[in-house]
Motif scaffolding. Structure first.
Motif, PDB file in Angstrom:
ATOM      1  N   ALA B 173       0.818  -1.213   0.000  1.00  0.00           N
ATOM      2  CA  ALA B 173       0.000   0.000   0.000  1.00  0.00           C
ATOM      3  C   ALA B 173       0.852   1.263   0.000  1.00  0.00           C
ATOM      4  O   ALA B 173       0.505   2.244  -0.645  1.00  0.00           O
ATOM      5  N   SER B 174       1.969   1.232   0.719  1.00  0.00           N
ATOM      6  CA  SER B 174       2.740   2.475   0.730  1.00  0.00           C
ATOM      7  C   SER B 174       4.123   2.302   0.106  1.00  0.00           C
ATOM      8  O   SER B 174       5.060   2.980   0.479  1.00  0.00           O
ATOM      9  N   LEU B 175       4.223   1.388  -0.821  1.00  0.00           N
ATOM     10  CA  LEU B 175       5.504   1.229  -1.507  1.00  0.00           C
ATOM     11  C   LEU B 175       5.424   1.837  -2.906  1.00  0.00           C
ATOM     12  O   LEU B 175       4.358   1.897  -3.503  1.00  0.00           O
ATOM     13  N   ASP B 176       6.558   2.283  -3.407  1.00  0.00           N
ATOM     14  CA  ASP B 176       6.511   2.742  -4.790  1.00  0.00           C
ATOM     15  C   ASP B 176       6.980   1.631  -5.726  1.00  0.00           C
ATOM     16  O   ASP B 176       7.310   0.533  -5.298  1.00  0.00           O
ATOM     17  N   ARG B 177       6.973   1.941  -7.000  1.00  0.00           N
ATOM     18  CA  ARG B 177       7.183   0.888  -7.993  1.00  0.00           C
ATOM     19  C   ARG B 177       8.442   0.070  -7.766  1.00  0.00           C
ATOM     20  O   ARG B 177       8.403  -1.166  -7.777  1.00  0.00           O
ATOM     21  N   ASN B 178       9.544   0.764  -7.573  1.00  0.00           N
ATOM     22  CA  ASN B 178      10.812   0.047  -7.420  1.00  0.00           C
ATOM     23  C   ASN B 178      10.755  -0.912  -6.249  1.00  0.00           C
ATOM     24  O   ASN B 178      11.231  -2.045  -6.315  1.00  0.00           O
ATOM     25  N   GLU B 179      10.156  -0.414  -5.173  1.00  0.00           N
ATOM     26  CA  GLU B 179      10.123  -1.245  -3.966  1.00  0.00           C
ATOM     27  C   GLU B 179       9.206  -2.447  -4.163  1.00  0.00           C
ATOM     28  O   GLU B 179       9.479  -3.537  -3.658  1.00  0.00           O
ATOM     29  N   VAL B 180       8.140  -2.224  -4.901  1.00  0.00           N
ATOM     30  CA  VAL B 180       7.253  -3.344  -5.202  1.00  0.00           C
ATOM     31  C   VAL B 180       8.009  -4.393  -6.012  1.00  0.00           C
ATOM     32  O   VAL B 180       7.909  -5.598  -5.746  1.00  0.00           O
ATOM     33  N   GLU B 181       8.778  -3.925  -6.968  1.00  0.00           N
ATOM     34  CA  GLU B 181       9.587  -4.858  -7.766  1.00  0.00           C
ATOM     35  C   GLU B 181      10.482  -5.688  -6.861  1.00  0.00           C
ATOM     36  O   GLU B 181      10.562  -6.908  -6.975  1.00  0.00           O
ATOM     37  N   LYS B 182      11.146  -5.020  -5.948  1.00  0.00           N
ATOM     38  CA  LYS B 182      12.041  -5.708  -5.008  1.00  0.00           C
ATOM     39  C   LYS B 182      11.286  -6.774  -4.229  1.00  0.00           C
ATOM     40  O   LYS B 182      11.746  -7.898  -4.069  1.00  0.00           O
ATOM     41  N   LEU B 183      10.094  -6.378  -3.772  1.00  0.00           N
ATOM     42  CA  LEU B 183       9.285  -7.316  -3.001  1.00  0.00           C
ATOM     43  C   LEU B 183       8.953  -8.539  -3.844  1.00  0.00           C
ATOM     44  O   LEU B 183       9.030  -9.673  -3.387  1.00  0.00           O
ATOM     45  N   PHE B 184       8.613  -8.290  -5.098  1.00  0.00           N
ATOM     46  CA  PHE B 184       8.247  -9.412  -5.956  1.00  0.00           C
ATOM     47  C   PHE B 184       9.426 -10.350  -6.175  1.00  0.00           C
ATOM     48  O   PHE B 184       9.254 -11.566  -6.265  1.00  0.00           O
ATOM     49  N   GLU B 185      10.601  -9.774  -6.267  1.00  0.00           N
ATOM     50  CA  GLU B 185      11.782 -10.641  -6.389  1.00  0.00           C
ATOM     51  C   GLU B 185      11.907 -11.547  -5.170  1.00  0.00           C
ATOM     52  O   GLU B 185      12.159 -12.753  -5.289  1.00  0.00           O
TER      53      GLU B 185
END
Ligand SMILES: Nc1ncnc2c1ncn2[C@@H]1O[C@H](COP(=O)(O)OP(=O)(O)OP(=O)(O)O)[C@@H](O)[C@H]1O
Ligand SMILES: Nc1ncnc2c1ncn2[C@@H]1O[C@H](COP(=O)(O)OP(=O)(O)OP(=O)(O)O)[C@@H](O)[C@H]1O
Ligand SMILES: [Mg+2]
Ligand SMILES: [Mg+2]
Lengths: 338, 508, 300, 332
Positions: B173-185
């Motif tokens: 909810a409060s992450l931006d795109r790059n951080e979401v990418e990291k999470l998905f990794e």
């Protein structure tokens, strides 16, 4: 609809506790409920409970508002001493009571205001902010009386403590009027809601445009004002200002009354009449101890036992336990959020 | 990928009742090892409640939990943690008063002779944060970092704790795109290791990006569990809402929408250490979007405008007249409204009723003596609750019992009830379901048409594009660009946010 | 000559009652008269503060120490320290439970005797008729409360017609004294059954008098009032016929104490170990109005 | 170095400044004797304040400590003098009783959801009442262990004494510091004070920690009671009256936030010493009347809290000079 609300209000645990304590008193002393008419006033143990409970009830009215804002006021006992001292010294040096009384009330207001400033502007936590005045305030009161008991014979001031109106002792009348006026003042205006809002979430209150500082200043000042009234009553009662002992430890009784009345120390929802009921529970208990004839060593043990019992009965857990007997649900085991 | 292996964690026939309300009604749910299982539903559907039951934070009123084929009873979250279930609960739920390192290792600190080995913790924590691309001082208090960092710390902690199952309740909810990418990794790695992952979000694109299967709840009832490969986004939405989504966008392109005279102007408003002085005018019937990375100072700008923080320079005029705003109360009097981004801390009065939460700002504006009567309150609360479709059993229940999305709508309702001329919305759609999301976007457009001036801060660029007449971009606590008309596209905004070399357009 | 120029520390319990305030001001006045540099420390009712004060005095190297001990036990160690530092210590108004060589002398009343005098007065004044007494005790656990209770019981022990029917604590204060008396009156048939009230101090007696009046009875005749301390206000009540007897506890403990110190410091004379102040009984025949006027200025 | 340590340093600086100011006025306050007295005379307060620090760190409050100290002294005295037990056995019994007392209060706070303020207020009445039921009168303790303990001390250069009870207090502080900052239990206490809901969701054993915190506080009050009985060789039901408020003030002056979650055990030590300094200063002054004593104590309390508050708000940890979000409303 109205009637339903009334019965549900009367079914609250506080009323049950009060009734239980009164019942025990009656067991200890069969004449407990006897009320007679004598010298133009009502007379009886029940009246004593009301009369002696009045100062704590008045303190509790003020402290309720403070606690609703998530604060607490430890200084009310000392403020009582100050107001009593101011009034007594003034009348005993010839100032008319009609001036001394307002000045004493003003002194209470100023003390409360000081607490409010510490809490709002200096951002000192309420317990510790009011602890300062709890310690120093009694010193101030003694400074005013120079440590002695200043006695007076002013009729108006004694009337506040010992007079009667419509058969009721004056302190009871004052407490009753204060309770009604305050309840109306907070419930007929938006004050009550705004106070609760500040108590629930001071930050959100600020965002919603509530001037919480003004409100807090007012609430603490009001607590000081109430304490001053209680101080006048106690002084009027003994026709003297006993700066050393007036209101000593009464702040704890007042806080206890508020909590017994169901207002949470975490702020938010509050009820002034219920705090008064809490004060009456405490006084009924004290009177019961007085007439029980137990050796005074046991006073505190009895008192703590009764408090513990009431708290257990009033706790949400006990409520759930009782309701579980009637409905097969398990409420959430978690504490409220935040 | 998921195969037909046995579920690692299973809920059977879960029932949860709050008061009179059945939050969960006979829900079955199972996550298999090596799958990412999305749990979807509207706000208040019961997702978080199900998670809390699965992880021991709540006790079910019916049904059972099965772990590795054997029934279990988790009496508290510690039990579940011990069984290898790591959880990120909804909203950052760590300890702001403790260091990042301690948050990561709380309850499992390495000890020697009973004493915590602080050095070891710090080294391990630093290394751990580095795997998420964060180079931060792990000895500093968690609360001193932005929400995004806190969120990542929470995720890292949960990942470390999960031997079998990882539960993520709206982690993005409060992450931006790059951080979401990291999470998905990270998720991909854990999945490969055979963990079962439960993933809750309101972003459907993210669901399709990572999830294998999806379970959908509606009103506490199980609607179904499907393989995602068999579904389209529209079908998922239909299952969630029970109807198709109505995208009621205004017909004419937003950027061209008519706008009236200037409503509010901020001239050279700034505060040392917070936000560099900026100048911005908003017109009647205009929505200005604010874009920027996390921590770029968007919220700070809004706080300054609303007097939450006092500006040390600059002027504000409303309808041409200068006003002084040094605290929110003055801002409210000037006709401003502000939905803050931290709903729980700055917005909601948890113990107060939905009704009181809605009328509180109006009441504050009216003052102490002009109290709203009960029927007025009911009327106002009812009206705005209907307008925004706030789902609450009744309006006298404490607002803290509402689901997150509904709480957000309550705050929006609070400001609409106040009839503002200028409204600031800080991340208004954070944590809000697709249906409500569309509704809020619709509401923003409607408010614009009604002549309000709005400033909307959002990290979702699609959304910003959808409703903004103008977009300002923040970077490093400075207003660095202002985009108009055809420039309002995600691509241009991203460029403006990211490109340090882009010469900032003069900000007027 | 005398004690002039000597530094003397005075550790006072606090200022919990008018009597104590008077003791403090009398001590100060005496010190001033003698040219003593009095170091005053108020302990706010706490023994630990008194011990701290004593240690502070010792560290300052005072010439002598006066202490009104809040409780009888617990002084050995600090008094030994004072003794090691060769600082004479005089106890005021209460004795302690410690070897006698640890202090120079103790100037105090005999609290048991005070109670006994009060009791004996009652025995002498009720004759043979049955007399039910209610007792207002001091603070639970305080030594005057314990001793005055004991003394009174001794005083009435022989008289089988006198019995204590109720006893509660009024915390030595007026308002509690009044409240407790109210309760007693209610519990004992509106007061008709009560023949006398015995209060451990005058303040409670003054409160009780008001309660009796409020109940429509006449204090002093319907219910006898006997108490201890002899503060001005009880004389005012006595002058009005509302109180019957009080036993004096003089606030001038410092006078004999300074005398003893003077003799010891200047001439090395060891004073008597226990200087017992008189427990004089006052009744309405002792010119209450005059006593009132005499005492009014003493800082009660 | 560590930003979080700043309030602690500030409190220490305040103490040193205050002490220097006092010494400038009364040079004889600069002696090992006075310093030794600081430790000995405040030993029981310090020990109780360590327990109070844990309670406050966990977000609670314990109003019962003064009463528990008083109760312990009476219990010890009755056990030794009436029951004829050896002091060490009496101590063990006392610690068991007080620990149980604290555990019950903690359980009531956790399971009945009654605020700690109220539970411990009832506990205070109960402990005081219990003490006066045991014996309203003060009981002197005569036992060779007591005499030998009070006779044994380390003589410091300059005539000061480092007594056994002072050493007990120092030991308790050191253990308290280790417990708070170097054990899991300590981190659970901070976690509870930070946010109880979060703590529970993070797997902190909330019930056990709460109960242990109050058990610890009561046990330490029991130790303080032992120390008090050694200090005075007596048991008295009214002893240590109001010590809970002194302890709370010491904790707060020491930089611990009453709302929980932030603070240091070591800060409490400075808080206790500051209070001792005030008392000693007043004794050295020797001119204050009873009422001025109260006013000055209150005034100095205010001053210290104010100073502490100013320094603290200047040193609140935060990124790039900003306060944590949690305290946003404190600003301006
Ligand atoms: N402690 C509680 N007491 C009473 N009702 C509750 C409680 N917690 C949740 N509810 C209710 O249960 C329902 C489900 O809430 P839940 O938080 O599980 O929704 P959600 O699906 O997670 O929604 P969101 O997407 O907004 O997070 C809501 O109607 C909510 O109001
Ligand atoms: N209320 C506050 N009090 C103190 N510091 C804050 C507050 N709000 C934000 N900050 C800090 O200020 C910095 C700028 O954050 P701000 O919230 O303005 O950025 P943003 O662009 O709005 O990002 P976000 O999406 O995180 O809200 C962040 O590092 C944040 O930690
Ligand atoms: Mg949820
Ligand atoms: Mg923001």
């Amino acid at each position: 609809m109205k009637r339903q609300a009334l019965t549900s209000a009367l079914l609250r645990p506080q009323f049950a506790a009060l009734a239980a304590v009164l019942f025990i008193n009656w067991l200890l002393f069969p004449g407990f409920f006897t009320i007679t008419w004598q010298d133009g006033r009502l007379f009886g143990s029940l009246i004593d409970v009301l009369n002696r409970g009045a100062p704590v009830a008045i303190l509790a009215i003020g402290v309720t508002a403070v606690i609703a804002t998530k604060g607490v006021d430890l200084s009310v006992g000392a403020v009582m001493a100050i107001s009593g001292a101011v009034a007594a010294v003034m009348v005993s040096t010839g100032t008319p009571a009609s001036i001394a009384i307002p000045v004493a009330l003003l002194a209470g207001l100023v003390c409360g205001f000081w607490n409010g400033v510490l809490v709002t502007y200096l951002d000192i936590q309420p317990i510790i902010a009011t602890l300062v005045l709890m310690v120093a305030g009694r010193g101030l009161a003694q400074l005013i009386t120079e440590g002695s008991i200043v006695t007076f014979s002013d009729p108006l001031l004694s009337y506040i403590g010992t007079g009667a109106l419509l058969g009721l002792p004056m302190p009871v009348v004052i407490a009753l009027v204060l309770m009604i006026v305050t309840t109306l003042a907070v419930r007929r205006t938006a004050l009550g809601l705004l106070i609760e809002a500040v108590g629930v979430n001071r930050s959100a209150a600020r965002f919603a445009g509530i001037s919480s500082r003004l409100l807090l200043l007012m609430v603490y000042s009001f607590a000081g004002f109430c304490a001053a009234i209680a101080g006048l009553i106690v002084a009027g009662d003994i026709r003297g200002a006993d700066a050393n002992n007036a209101g000593l430890w009464l702040e704890l009784d007042a806080i206890l009354a508020v909590v017994l009345g169901g207002t949470s120390l975490l702020g938010g929802r509050f009820s002034i009449p219920m705090s008064v009921v809490g004060a009456l529970i405490i006084q009924a208990m004290n009177t019961g101890i007085l007439i029980s004839g137990f050796s005074p060593q046991f006073n505190l043990v009895v008192k703590s036992a009764v408090i513990i019992l009431i708290l257990v009965l009033q706790s949400p857990q006990a409520g759930q336990w009782i309701s579980r007997r009637f409905t097969p649900l398990t409420p959430p085991p978690k504490r409220s959020a935040e | 990928m998921a195969g037909e292996s046995h579920p690692v964690l299973e809920a059977r026939g879960i029932v949860k009742i709050f008061g009179q309300h059945r939050a969960l009604d006979g829900v079955d749910f199972a996550v298999r090892p090596g799958e990412v299982h999305a749990l979807l539903g509207e706000n208040g559907a019961g997702k978080s409640t199900l998670i809390k039951i699965l992880t021991g934070a709540y006790q079910p009123d019916g049904g059972e939990i099965v772990l590795d084929g054997a029934p279990v009873r988790f009496t508290d979250p510690l039990n579940a943690q011990g069984s290898g279930i790591g959880t990120v609960y909804q909203e950052v739920n760590l300890l702001p008063n403790r260091s990042v390192a301690e948050n990561l290792f709380l309850g499992r600190q390495p000890t020697r002779f009973g004493l915590v080995q602080r050095h070891a913790i710090v080294t391990q924590a630093t290394a751990l944060m580095a795997t998420y691309g964060l180079d931060i001082d792990v000895r500093a208090e968690l609360g001193s970092y932005s929400v995004a960092v806190q969120q990542i710390v929470a995720i890292a902690r949960a990942v470390e704790l999960s031997g079998k199952v990882l539960v993520l309740d709206e982690p993005t909810a409060s992450l931006d795109r790059n951080e979401v990418e990291k999470l998905f990794e990270v998720i991909a790695k854990l999945k490969a290791r055979g963990l079962g992952i439960i993933f809750i979000t309101h972003f459907l694109d993210q669901v399709f990006a990572v999830a294998d299967r999806v379970t959908i709840l509606r009103n506490g009832q199980l609607i179904g569990t499907r393989d995602l490969s068999t579904l389209t986004a529209t079908e998922v939405v239909r299952m969630m809402l029970g109807k198709d989504l109505a995208y009621g966008h205004s017909s004419l392109p937003v950027a061209e929408a008519a706008k009236g005279p200037v409503k509010v102007t901020f001239t050279g408003l700034g505060r040392a250490d917070r936000v560099a002085p900026f100048t911005l005018s908003l017109h009647e019937g205009e929505v200005v979007g604010v874009a920027g990375l996390l921590g770029s100072g968007r919220t700070e700008m809004a706080r300054l405008m609303f007097g939450v923080d006092t500006a040390d320079e600059g002027d504000i005029t409303v309808a041409g007249k200068p006003v002084k705003i040094r605290n929110p109360a003055q801002a409210v009097m000037a006709g401003f409204g502000f939905c803050p981004e931290d709903r729980k801390l700055d917005g909601i009065f948890g113990e107060l009723s939905v009704r009181e939460n809605i009328i509180i700002a109006l009441q504050a504006k009216l003052g102490w003596f002009r109290a709203l009567q009960r029927d007025e309150q009911d009327e106002i609360a009812g009206r705005y609750a209907d307008d925004l479709d706030i789902r609450a059993a009744n309006h006298d229940m404490p607002v803290k019992l509402l689901s997150g999305g509904n709480q957000q709508k309550v705050i929006l309702a609070r400001w609409l009830a106040n009839d503002p001329t200028f409204l600031i919305l800080d991340e208004p759609t954070r944590g809000i379901d697709v249906g409500a999301h569309a509704e809020i976007v619709r509401t923003i457009n409607r408010l614009r048409e009604e002549g309000l001036a709005l400033l909307v801060i959002s990290s979702e660029l699609d959304e910003v594009v959808a409703y903004s007449n103008r977009v300002v971009v923040m970077r490093d606590r400075q207003m660095v660009a202002e985009l108009h008309g055809a420039d309002i596209t995600p691509a241009v905004i991203v460029a403006a946010i990211a490109d340090n070399t882009l010469t900032p357009e003069p900000v007027t | 000559e005398g004690l002039s120029g000597k530094v003397i520390g005075f550790s006072q319990i606090g200022s919990e009652s008018g009597w104590r305030a008077a003791e403090t001001s009398v001590t100060r006045a005496e010190a001033e008269r003698l040219g003593v540099d009095l170091k005053f420390a108020d302990a706010q009712q706490k023994q630990e503060n008194q011990i701290k004060a004593l240690r502070g005095f010792i560290a300052q190297g005072v010439d002598a120490i006066l202490i009104a001990p809040v409780v009888s036990t617990g002084w050995e160690e600090v008094l030994t320290e004072a003794k090691d530092a060769e600082i004479p210590v005089v106890l005021l108004d209460r004795g302690i439970d410690a070897p006698e060589d640890l202090y120079l002398t103790s100037v105090a009343s005999d609290q048991v005797k005070e109670g006994r005098v009060a009791g004996e007065w009652l025995v002498a004044n009720v004759g043979d008729k049955d007399c039910k007494v209610v007792e207002l005790q001091g603070t639970v656990g305080s030594s005057p409360a314990i001793n005055r209770k004991q003394g009174f019981e001794e005083g009435i022990a022989a008289a089988t017609n006198i019995s204590i029917i109720r006893s509660q604590t009024g915390d030595f204060t007026r308002s509690k004294g009044k409240e407790v008396m109210e309760g007693f009156l209610k519990a004992e048939g509106g007061g008709a059954d009560i023949c006398a009230v015995y209060a451990h101090n005058d303040d409670m007696a003054v409160g009780a008098i008001q309660a009796i009046k409020d109940a429509g009875l006449k204090p002093g005749s319907d219910i006898l009032v006997v108490s201890i301390d002899a503060v001005p206000d009880i004389f005012a009540a006595m002058a009005a016929g509302e109180a019957n007897a009080t036993v004096e506890l003089t606030p001038n403990m410092a006078g004999p104490a300074f005398e003893a110190l003077d003799a010891f410091l200047n001439a090395g004379t060891m004073p008597e170990k226990f200087i017992i102040t008189e427990s004089k009984l006052y009744t309405p025949t002792d010119d209450p109005q005059g006593e009132y006027d005499r005492r009014k200025g003493l800082g009660y | 170095m560590n930003r979080a340590l700043r309030p602690l340093l500030a409190t220490t600086a305040i103490f040193l400044l205050a002490y220097i100011a006092a010494v400038l006025q009364y040079p004889s306050m600069l002696s090992t004797r006075v310093l030794g007295n600081f430790l000995t005379d405040n030993a029981f307060l310090g020990i109780a304040a360590v327990g109070m620090t844990f309670v406050i760190l966990s977000g609670g409050i314990d109003l019962s400590v003064g009463a528990v100290i008083g109760f312990s002294t009476v219990l010890i005295a009755t056990l030794i003098m009436w029951a004829g037990l050896h002091p060490l056995i009496a101590f063990a019994i006392t610690l068991a009783v007080t620990a149980g007392f604290g555990a019950v209060m903690g359980a009531a706070i956790h399971y009945l959801k009654v605020p700690s303020f109220i539970v411990t207020l009832a506990g205070m009445f109960l402990a005081r009442g219990g003490a006066s039921v045991l014996s309203p009168d003060s009981i002197g303790i005569k036992h060779e262990l007591y005499t030998s303990i009070s006779r044994s001390y380390i003589l410091l250069p300059g005539g000061g004494r480092l007594t056994v009870i002072a050493m007990i207090m120092l030991a308790v502080f050191i253990l308290g510091i280790v417990l708070a900052h170097r054990t899991r239990f300590g981190s659970y206490v901070y976690a509870l004070g930070g946010n109880e809901t979060s703590a529970a969701l993070m797997g902190v054993p909330v019930a056990r920690t709460t109960i242990l915190v109050y058990t610890l506080s009561s046990t330490l009050a029991g130790i303080a009671g032992i120390v008090f009985s050694l200090y005075t060789s007596a048991g008295y039901s009214l002893s240590a009256l109001g010590v809970e408020l002194d302890a709370i003030a010491a904790v707060v002056i020491g930089g611990t936030l009453l709302t929980g979650g932030y603070g240091f055990v070591a800060g409490t030590f400075i808080g206790v010493m500051l209070q001792g300094l005030v008392q000693t200063y007043i004794v050295f002054d020797g001119t204050l009347s009873s009422w001025w004593t109260k006013i000055v104590i209150g005034g100095l309390l205010f001053l210290f809290i104010l100073l502490q508050r100013l320094v603290f708000s200047a040193a609140v940890p935060g990124k790039k000079g900003f306060g944590p979000r949690k305290k946003a409303f404190r600003k301006s």
